[in-house]
Design a protein around this motif. Structure first.
Motif: not given
Length: 125
Positions: A36-41
């Protein structure tokens, strides 16, 4: 070709919980490490958690340890990320990924070849 579809994102208040799901098709998920990965603005994509095919090895980013729990069900070809005690800084698009690496540097996206389209998580009061 492994295909992944995330679901379960949404808007939640700080301190709340969300459960993200990842449904796989096209190939047995059991052959892959799930990440699981995430990317914020304005930020780079970062690793949140990974789990090996057997489930014996699990890793978490320091920022989510004790709050997030990764799991998988190979029989159902699914994986999940339970997110508790959510904070505003957890806001991001969350991606499920299939790959071959769940080492200490699992945040390196090069270890993952298959990606879902992402699901938005917003933590706000």
């Amino acid at each position: 070709q492994l295909q992944l579809v995330e679901s379960g994102g949404g808007l939640v208040q700080p301190g709340g919980s969300l459960r993200l799901s990842c449904a796989a098709s096209g190939f047995p998920l059991e052959h892959y490490v799930v990440g699981w990965f995430r990317q914020a603005p304005g930020k780079e994509r970062e690793g949140v958690s990974c789990i090996t095919s057997s489930g014996k090895t699990i890793r978490y980013a320091d920022s989510v340890k004790g709050r997030f729990t990764i799991s998988r069900d190979n029989a159902k070809n699914t994986a999940a990320l339970q997110m508790d005690i959510l904070k505003p800084e957890d806001k991001a698009i969350y991606y499920c990924a299939g790959g071959s690496w769940c080492g200490s540097d699992f945040s390196d996206t090069s270890g993952f070849d298959h990606w879902g389209q992402g699901t938005q998580v917003t933590v706000s009061s």
